[in-house]
Design a protein around this motif. Structure first.
Motif, PDB file in Angstrom:
ATOM      1  N   LEU A   1       0.832  -1.206   0.000  1.00  0.00           N
ATOM      2  CA  LEU A   1       0.000   0.000   0.000  1.00  0.00           C
ATOM      3  C   LEU A   1       0.869   1.260   0.000  1.00  0.00           C
ATOM      4  CD1 LEU A   1      -2.815   1.421   0.431  1.00  0.00           C
ATOM      5  CD2 LEU A   1      -2.303   1.285   2.898  1.00  0.00           C
ATOM      6  N   THR A   2       0.523   2.222  -0.830  1.00  0.00           N
ATOM      7  CA  THR A   2       1.147   3.539  -0.817  1.00  0.00           C
ATOM      8  C   THR A   2       0.058   4.600  -0.789  1.00  0.00           C
ATOM      9  OG1 THR A   2       3.104   2.807  -2.044  1.00  0.00           O
ATOM     10  CG2 THR A   2       2.648   5.159  -2.030  1.00  0.00           C
ATOM     11  N   VAL A   3       0.140   5.483   0.193  1.00  0.00           N
ATOM     12  CA  VAL A   3      -0.790   6.609   0.301  1.00  0.00           C
ATOM     13  C   VAL A   3       0.010   7.879   0.044  1.00  0.00           C
ATOM     14  CG1 VAL A   3      -2.407   7.856   1.765  1.00  0.00           C
ATOM     15  CG2 VAL A   3      -2.183   5.360   1.999  1.00  0.00           C
ATOM     16  N   ASN A   4      -0.343   8.570  -1.004  1.00  0.00           N
ATOM     17  CA  ASN A   4       0.356   9.814  -1.335  1.00  0.00           C
ATOM     18  C   ASN A   4      -0.146  10.945  -0.445  1.00  0.00           C
ATOM     19  OD1 ASN A   4       1.880   8.694  -3.496  1.00  0.00           O
ATOM     20  ND2 ASN A   4       0.066   8.811  -4.816  1.00  0.00           N
ATOM     21  N   GLY A   5       0.794  11.595   0.242  1.00  0.00           N
ATOM     22  CA  GLY A   5       0.424  12.667   1.152  1.00  0.00           C
ATOM     23  C   GLY A   5      -0.082  13.901   0.420  1.00  0.00           C
ATOM     24  N   ILE A   6      -1.005  14.609   1.041  1.00  0.00           N
ATOM     25  CA  ILE A   6      -1.506  15.871   0.496  1.00  0.00           C
ATOM     26  C   ILE A   6      -0.387  16.910   0.592  1.00  0.00           C
ATOM     27  CG2 ILE A   6      -3.236  17.686   0.720  1.00  0.00           C
ATOM     28  CD1 ILE A   6      -5.030  15.603   2.123  1.00  0.00           C
ATOM     29  N   PRO A   7       0.003  17.531  -0.500  1.00  0.00           N
ATOM     30  CA  PRO A   7       1.113  18.498  -0.427  1.00  0.00           C
ATOM     31  C   PRO A   7       0.772  19.674   0.488  1.00  0.00           C
ATOM     32  CG  PRO A   7       0.612  17.907  -2.709  1.00  0.00           C
ATOM     33  CD  PRO A   7      -0.505  17.368  -1.866  1.00  0.00           C
ATOM     34  N   TYR A   8       1.792  20.141   1.197  1.00  0.00           N
ATOM     35  CA  TYR A   8       1.598  21.335   2.007  1.00  0.00           C
ATOM     36  C   TYR A   8       1.433  22.554   1.098  1.00  0.00           C
ATOM     37  CZ  TYR A   8       3.076  18.556   6.029  1.00  0.00           C
ATOM     38  OH  TYR A   8       3.158  17.599   7.008  1.00  0.00           O
ATOM     39  N   TYR A   9       0.660  23.491   1.558  1.00  0.00           N
ATOM     40  CA  TYR A   9       0.371  24.705   0.797  1.00  0.00           C
ATOM     41  C   TYR A   9       1.206  25.832   1.394  1.00  0.00           C
ATOM     42  CZ  TYR A   9      -2.419  28.513  -1.222  1.00  0.00           C
ATOM     43  OH  TYR A   9      -2.843  29.636  -1.890  1.00  0.00           O
ATOM     44  N   ALA A  10       2.429  25.979   0.877  1.00  0.00           N
ATOM     45  CA  ALA A  10       3.370  26.936   1.457  1.00  0.00           C
ATOM     46  C   ALA A  10       2.855  28.368   1.379  1.00  0.00           C
ATOM     47  CB  ALA A  10       4.719  26.819   0.754  1.00  0.00           C
TER      48      ALA A  10
ATOM     49  N   GLN B   1      -8.880  12.635  -1.878  1.00  0.00           N
ATOM     50  CA  GLN B   1      -9.705  11.644  -1.184  1.00  0.00           C
ATOM     51  C   GLN B   1      -8.915  10.409  -0.756  1.00  0.00           C
ATOM     52  OE1 GLN B   1     -13.316  11.860  -0.434  1.00  0.00           O
ATOM     53  NE2 GLN B   1     -12.444  13.918  -0.562  1.00  0.00           N
ATOM     54  N   ASP B   2      -7.979   9.988  -1.569  1.00  0.00           N
ATOM     55  CA  ASP B   2      -7.234   8.766  -1.261  1.00  0.00           C
ATOM     56  C   ASP B   2      -6.273   8.951  -0.077  1.00  0.00           C
ATOM     57  OD1 ASP B   2      -8.520   7.477  -3.300  1.00  0.00           O
ATOM     58  OD2 ASP B   2      -6.880   7.698  -4.755  1.00  0.00           O
ATOM     59  N   ALA B   3      -6.013  10.197   0.305  1.00  0.00           N
ATOM     60  CA  ALA B   3      -5.104  10.446   1.426  1.00  0.00           C
ATOM     61  C   ALA B   3      -5.814  10.396   2.776  1.00  0.00           C
ATOM     62  CB  ALA B   3      -4.421  11.802   1.261  1.00  0.00           C
ATOM     63  N   ILE B   4      -7.153  10.392   2.763  1.00  0.00           N
ATOM     64  CA  ILE B   4      -7.907  10.351   4.021  1.00  0.00           C
ATOM     65  C   ILE B   4      -7.753   8.973   4.655  1.00  0.00           C
ATOM     66  CG2 ILE B   4     -10.194  10.531   5.056  1.00  0.00           C
ATOM     67  CD1 ILE B   4     -10.936  12.471   2.815  1.00  0.00           C
ATOM     68  N   LEU B   5      -7.444   8.947   5.923  1.00  0.00           N
ATOM     69  CA  LEU B   5      -7.189   7.678   6.606  1.00  0.00           C
ATOM     70  C   LEU B   5      -8.501   6.957   6.917  1.00  0.00           C
ATOM     71  CD1 LEU B   5      -4.331   8.972   8.900  1.00  0.00           C
ATOM     72  CD2 LEU B   5      -4.113   7.186   7.154  1.00  0.00           C
ATOM     73  N   PRO B   6      -8.578   5.652   6.632  1.00  0.00           N
ATOM     74  CA  PRO B   6      -9.820   4.891   6.822  1.00  0.00           C
ATOM     75  C   PRO B   6     -10.015   4.477   8.277  1.00  0.00           C
ATOM     76  CG  PRO B   6      -8.120   3.456   5.933  1.00  0.00           C
ATOM     77  CD  PRO B   6      -7.506   4.824   6.017  1.00  0.00           C
ATOM     78  N   LEU B   7     -10.322   5.447   9.120  1.00  0.00           N
ATOM     79  CA  LEU B   7     -10.431   5.167  10.556  1.00  0.00           C
ATOM     80  C   LEU B   7     -11.550   4.188  10.873  1.00  0.00           C
ATOM     81  CD1 LEU B   7     -11.952   8.283  12.395  1.00  0.00           C
ATOM     82  CD2 LEU B   7     -12.532   7.567  10.098  1.00  0.00           C
ATOM     83  N   GLU B   8     -12.489   4.005   9.928  1.00  0.00           N
ATOM     84  CA  GLU B   8     -13.576   3.046  10.175  1.00  0.00           C
ATOM     85  C   GLU B   8     -13.064   1.613  10.284  1.00  0.00           C
ATOM     86  OE1 GLU B   8     -13.018   3.471   5.749  1.00  0.00           O
ATOM     87  OE2 GLU B   8     -13.183   4.855   7.465  1.00  0.00           O
ATOM     88  N   LYS B   9     -11.819   1.367   9.830  1.00  0.00           N
ATOM     89  CA  LYS B   9     -11.230   0.036   9.920  1.00  0.00           C
ATOM     90  C   LYS B   9     -10.557  -0.219  11.266  1.00  0.00           C
ATOM     91  CE  LYS B   9     -10.262  -0.262   4.940  1.00  0.00           C
ATOM     92  NZ  LYS B   9      -9.187  -0.452   3.926  1.00  0.00           N
ATOM     93  N   ALA B  10     -10.484   0.806  12.097  1.00  0.00           N
ATOM     94  CA  ALA B  10      -9.779   0.671  13.370  1.00  0.00           C
ATOM     95  C   ALA B  10     -10.428  -0.386  14.238  1.00  0.00           C
ATOM     96  CB  ALA B  10      -9.739   2.005  14.103  1.00  0.00           C
TER      97      ALA B  10
END
Length: 420
Positions: free
Chosen positions: A272-281, A307-316
């Motif tokens: 699995l690879t989750v691409n981080g949301i870039p910081y908005y300098a 959307q793909d960067a949001i963590l699926p906390l429902e799986k916790a």
């Protein structure tokens, strides 16, 4: 003869003390001052003005401050208001085992704004404020890839295990873990960059490193093997939420002023690879005090491309507790926590909780930590703004510390291992 009594003289930093003054004229204006030197010799100090009662006595549990660094009935206000003599320093205990902070309390029989050579206290007392209880054991950890320090309470256990992580300052911070162990938890202060042989800066994050740490803690003979808790803040809270979302070893998670998505750095876990949301300098704000506010430097995770960067906390596997200061000026943490709560509701996960503290800032720490609205960071050219109001923030630290311990006790099972 005037006197100053502080009790107890030796205590943990998360414990309150009683401060009393006696033997003065009735209804006299006085100054109480507190100060300490940190491990680098820097001085932190506070002062408050009071008025003795009709018998010439004063009890901070009953008497409000009339001025100084705060106003009102705050028995621990002198500790909350400790501030550095040099701007932008943060009071942090590094050597939790070797020595306490020595806090000097001084009594002056007048209103003293800044004590000079002519100002001599009529009474003083020095008390010890420790970050570790007697009998707590510290074990430096270099196990596989895992780097950190494990704190074990006295006794055979098993103890509920907790992984404790901080944020963007990097390194190894131990003061919260030592206090957790003093309260009965086996706490692993986990470093994940800028320490020992770990990377000097936070690049791509490998969640398998954190899984290795969780499994190490579960396997320890004095730790319950049923699952571990996580306590985390800032960037560490992002890691903590990722651990909760993907790792079966995590049974309860506390996220303090974090996000609901992967930001800045990519996250990997096996295939699995989750691409981080870039910081908005461009969203960086320089305040009137010359410090940075990062609140607007993170993109909205609701955008379609994120959307793909949001963590699926429902799986916790277990419950998640978001603790948030509504005056956080480092992260827009209340927005992120509300987004996490909305996702949990959409997916039917019922054990996700949000506790918001009005007036609190970013650095919600144990009660022994004084209010720090801004401090220097090793990875930014300007100091970072943390936000918050002194009294509201420090009240939140006392409340949240109790809530963290209750949440962990309630949700980490602690069964006894079978003896061989």
């Amino acid at each position: 003869m005037a006197g100053l009594t502080v009790s107890p003289e030796i205590s943990l930093v998360d414990e309150p003390v009683t401060i009393q003054v006696w033997g003065l004229p009735p209804e006299q204006s006085i100054t109480l001052r507190a100060w300490l030197k940190d491990e680098k010799g820097e001085i932190f100090h506070s002062r408050a003005f009071y008025q003795t009662d009709k018998e010439g006595n004063l009890d901070l549990d009953k008497s409000p401050a009339t001025g100084g660094d705060f106003i009102g009935l705050y028995p621990m206000g002198l500790f909350w208001a400790l501030r550095p003599s040099v701007p932008f320093l943060r009071l942090m205990k590094r050597d939790v085992m070797g020595s306490p902070f020595l806090v000097h309390l001084e009594l002056y029989t007048s209103l003293v704004l800044s004590p000079g050579p002519e100002d001599v206290p009529v009474a003083s007392q020095v008390i010890e404020r420790w970050y570790v209880a007697p009998g707590v054991q510290r074990i430096l950890i270099r196990e596989g890839r895992v780097r950190g320090a494990l704190f074990l309470p006295p006794g055979e256990g098993p103890f509920p295990g907790v992984i404790d992580m901080f944020g963007g300052v990097g390194g190894l911070l131990e003061f919260r873990s030592s206090l957790l162990a003093s309260r009965g938890f086996a706490s692993l202060a986990l470093a994940y960059f800028a320490y020992d042989d770990l990377p000097g800066f936070l690049g791509s994050v490998d969640l398998e490193y954190f899984e290795e740490a969780a499994q190490f803690l579960c396997n320890h003979p004095k730790v319950s093997s049923d699952g571990v808790g996580v306590v985390s803040i800032c960037k560490g809270a992002e890691m903590g939420l990722a651990m909760a979302s993907y790792l079966p070893q995590v049974s309860a998670t506390v996220c303090i002023n974090g996000t609901n998505a992967v930001n800045g750095n990519n996250l990997t876990y096996g295939d699995l690879t989750v691409n981080g949301i870039p910081y908005y300098a461009e969203g960086l704000l320089i305040t009137d005090f010359g410090s940075l506010s990062l609140t607007n430097s993170m993109e909205d995770p609701r955008k379609p491309e994120h959307q793909d960067a949001i963590l699926p906390l429902e799986k916790a596997r277990g419950p998640i507790l978001f603790l948030v200061g509504d005056k956080d000026q480092n992260y827009n943490s209340l927005f992120f926590a509300r987004e996490a709560m909305a996702r949990a509701e959409r997916y039917g996960k019922k054990d996700v909780y949000l506790q918001c503290y009005p007036g609190a800032g970013h650095l919600l720490e144990p009660p022994g930590s004084p209010f720090c609205p801004v401090s220097q960071s090793p990875f930014f050219p300007l100091p970072l703004t943390w936000g918050g109001d002194l009294l509201a923030h420090c009240r939140a630290q006392e409340t949240s510390w109790k809530q963290i311990q209750e949440f962990l006790c309630r949700n980490i099972k602690c069964s006894r291992r079978n003896k061989l």
